[in-house]
Design an enzyme around this catalytic site. Structure first.
Site, PDB file in Angstrom:
ATOM      1  N   GLN A  54       0.852  -1.193   0.000  1.00 41.59           N
ATOM      2  CA  GLN A  54       0.000   0.000   0.000  1.00 41.59           C
ATOM      3  C   GLN A  54       0.887   1.241   0.000  1.00 41.59           C
ATOM      4  O   GLN A  54       1.734   1.406   0.877  1.00 41.59           O
ATOM      5  CB  GLN A  54      -0.916   0.027   1.224  1.00 41.59           C
ATOM      6  CG  GLN A  54      -1.919   1.179   1.176  1.00 41.59           C
ATOM      7  CD  GLN A  54      -2.895   1.158   2.323  1.00 41.59           C
ATOM      8  OE1 GLN A  54      -2.599   1.658   3.395  1.00 41.59           O
ATOM      9  NE2 GLN A  54      -4.075   0.579   2.100  1.00 41.59           N
ATOM     10  N   CYS A  85      -6.575   7.982   4.809  1.00 41.22           N
ATOM     11  CA  CYS A  85      -6.003   8.310   6.119  1.00 41.22           C
ATOM     12  C   CYS A  85      -6.604   9.612   6.649  1.00 41.22           C
ATOM     13  O   CYS A  85      -6.506  10.651   6.001  1.00 41.22           O
ATOM     14  CB  CYS A  85      -4.491   8.437   6.015  1.00 41.22           C
ATOM     15  SG  CYS A  85      -3.704   8.852   7.591  1.00 41.22           S
ATOM     16  N   LYS A 125      -8.071   2.791  -2.024  1.00 38.83           N
ATOM     17  CA  LYS A 125      -8.946   2.769  -0.868  1.00 38.83           C
ATOM     18  C   LYS A 125      -9.243   4.197  -0.460  1.00 38.83           C
ATOM     19  O   LYS A 125      -8.350   5.043  -0.442  1.00 38.83           O
ATOM     20  CB  LYS A 125      -8.292   2.007   0.290  1.00 38.83           C
ATOM     21  CG  LYS A 125      -9.183   1.928   1.532  1.00 38.83           C
ATOM     22  CD  LYS A 125      -8.488   1.227   2.681  1.00 38.83           C
ATOM     23  CE  LYS A 125      -9.394   1.209   3.908  1.00 38.83           C
ATOM     24  NZ  LYS A 125      -8.750   0.580   5.084  1.00 38.83           N
ATOM     25  N   ASN A 186     -15.649  -1.853   3.450  1.00 46.32           N
ATOM     26  CA  ASN A 186     -14.849  -1.809   4.680  1.00 46.32           C
ATOM     27  C   ASN A 186     -15.619  -1.028   5.737  1.00 46.32           C
ATOM     28  O   ASN A 186     -16.228  -0.008   5.437  1.00 46.32           O
ATOM     29  CB  ASN A 186     -13.502  -1.149   4.378  1.00 46.32           C
ATOM     30  CG  ASN A 186     -12.633  -0.966   5.611  1.00 46.32           C
ATOM     31  OD1 ASN A 186     -12.056   0.101   5.806  1.00 46.32           O
ATOM     32  ND2 ASN A 186     -12.523  -1.972   6.436  1.00 46.32           N
ATOM     33  N   ARG A 211      -9.612  -3.128  11.671  1.00 44.79           N
ATOM     34  CA  ARG A 211      -9.464  -3.302  13.119  1.00 44.79           C
ATOM     35  C   ARG A 211      -9.962  -4.661  13.622  1.00 44.79           C
ATOM     36  O   ARG A 211      -9.538  -5.119  14.681  1.00 44.79           O
ATOM     37  CB  ARG A 211     -10.226  -2.180  13.841  1.00 44.79           C
ATOM     38  CG  ARG A 211      -9.627  -0.795  13.633  1.00 44.79           C
ATOM     39  CD  ARG A 211     -10.501   0.282  14.271  1.00 44.79           C
ATOM     40  NE  ARG A 211     -11.805   0.357  13.639  1.00 44.79           N
ATOM     41  CZ  ARG A 211     -12.894   0.865  14.220  1.00 44.79           C
ATOM     42  NH1 ARG A 211     -12.809   1.329  15.460  1.00 44.79           N
ATOM     43  NH2 ARG A 211     -14.043   0.918  13.577  1.00 44.79           N
TER      44      ARG A 211
END
Length: 353
Positions: A54, A85, A125, A186, A211
């Protein structure tokens, strides 16, 4: 998944079930500049396949060069770009989850990466958007498809949400209806039932686990069984978890040396033992351990027959912060079609954040 999805953890996860295991985020500029820590993060286990990395970047030149070096060296089989992020230090310079606001910049970065990757597939993503008033996920999916991405994955939260609240699975449905390339979902997948429910409800082509796997590498065995229509494997006893923890730290020690490995592993101890009745004293001791031998000695006192606490599977792990206003450059939301270049401060050389 900074400090988590390195080569040792991916090795452990692969042992439990098939899947595409993506390495932790590495900044493109750091690879181009030869930053030692970042280059270490690009390592794969000798038998790892496919080799998936990534990358994070904020301009097309460095991310194309980093991709070219990785691909030409035969080091990777898949490149994933991170535009999700939400960290303040990233978004306040226009990077991460803030970048998709600028459609032309996003398109140039994706196009440059796809071109440099050649036959190696590129995916991206991203999140729903900056906040509920500035949603970008449909435009981002359209741009990804137009510029040649093989698939997209959507974390169904905004940057403002961080990791709070509930993931909006309906946005995954909308994205799936908006593009023709595969869409991966996700957000809030804590067990195999969640994964099946997401796919049924949204029509997505697959799921991305974040997570939910913290301290639970066996989750991938449960997912593989569910997708294959097989009975779920038995959840591990405390004795089995103890052995997995020892194996995990042992792999880390072999990879980066004992001192650093132990320091990085301490955060895993709470995740692995989430919900188990092991007492606060043992937890404190594990957070202060200094060697693999000490880990094994400390865990030798637990009752190996204690079953996995079912309720622990859905207990929050890792990040739980939010909501929080998103830090952005001045005027960032004014013109989505603005042509611009971000300064070097938007892409710090140290990776993994």
């Amino acid at each position: 998944m900074a400090g988590v999805t390195n080569a040792p953890f991916r090795t452990l996860c692969r042992r439990f079930g098939a899947g595409l295991y993506v390495g932790q985020m590495v900044t493109a500029r750091a690879i181009v500049e030869g930053h030692p820590l970042s280059l270490k993060l690009t390592e794969f286990a000798p038998d790892e396949s496919p080799r998936s990395i990534q990358l994070y970047g904020t301009e097309p030149v460095s991310i194309a060069e980093a991709t070219r070096r990785l691909v030409d060296g035969g080091r990777v089989d898949h490149v994933d770009l991170n535009f999700g992020c939400p960290a303040k230090k990233v978004t306040r310079h226009g990077g991460g989850a803030a970048l998709p606001v600028k459609r032309k910049l996003l398109a140039s970065i994706v196009a440059a990466t796809v071109d440099a990757a050649g036959s190696v597939p590129v995916t991206i993503k991203f999140r729903k958007g900056v906040d509920d008033d500035h949603l970008t996920f449909l435009d981002t999916g359209r741009i990804a498809e137009a510029e040649g991405c093989a698939a997209v994955s959507l974390h169904a939260r905004t940057s403002e949400q961080l990791y709070s609240g509930t993931a909006d699975w309906s946005s995954i449905t909308r994205l799936k209806q908006h593009v023709d390339i595969p869409v991966l979902g996700n957000g809030d997948i804590w067990d195999a039932a969640d994964a099946l429910a997401m796919m049924e409800q949204t029509g997505c082509d697959g799921v991305v686990i974040g997570r939910g796997c913290l301290g639970r590498p066996w989750l991938f065995g449960e997912l593989a069984a569910a997708f294959d229509g097989r009975p779920a494997p038995s959840s591990p006893t405390l004795g089995q978890v103890r052995d997995i923890m020892s194996e995990h730290l042992g792999l880390l020690v072999d990879w980066i040396g004992e001192r650093r490995a132990v320091r990085e592993f301490r955060k895993f101890t709470g995740w692995y033992l989430k919900g188990y009745p092991v007492g606060p004293e043992l937890r404190r001791s594990l957070n202060q351990m200094r060697s693999l031998a000490e880990l094994r000695e400390l865990l030798d006192v637990v009752d190996p027959s204690v079953p996995f606490p079912v309720e622990a599977a859905r207990m929050p792990r890792g990040h739980t912060a939010g909501p929080r206003p998103v830090a952005l450059p001045d005027g960032w939301l004014d013109d989505p079609d603005e042509r611009l270049e971000l300064g070097s401060e938007a892409e710090a050389p140290v990776s993994g954040g």
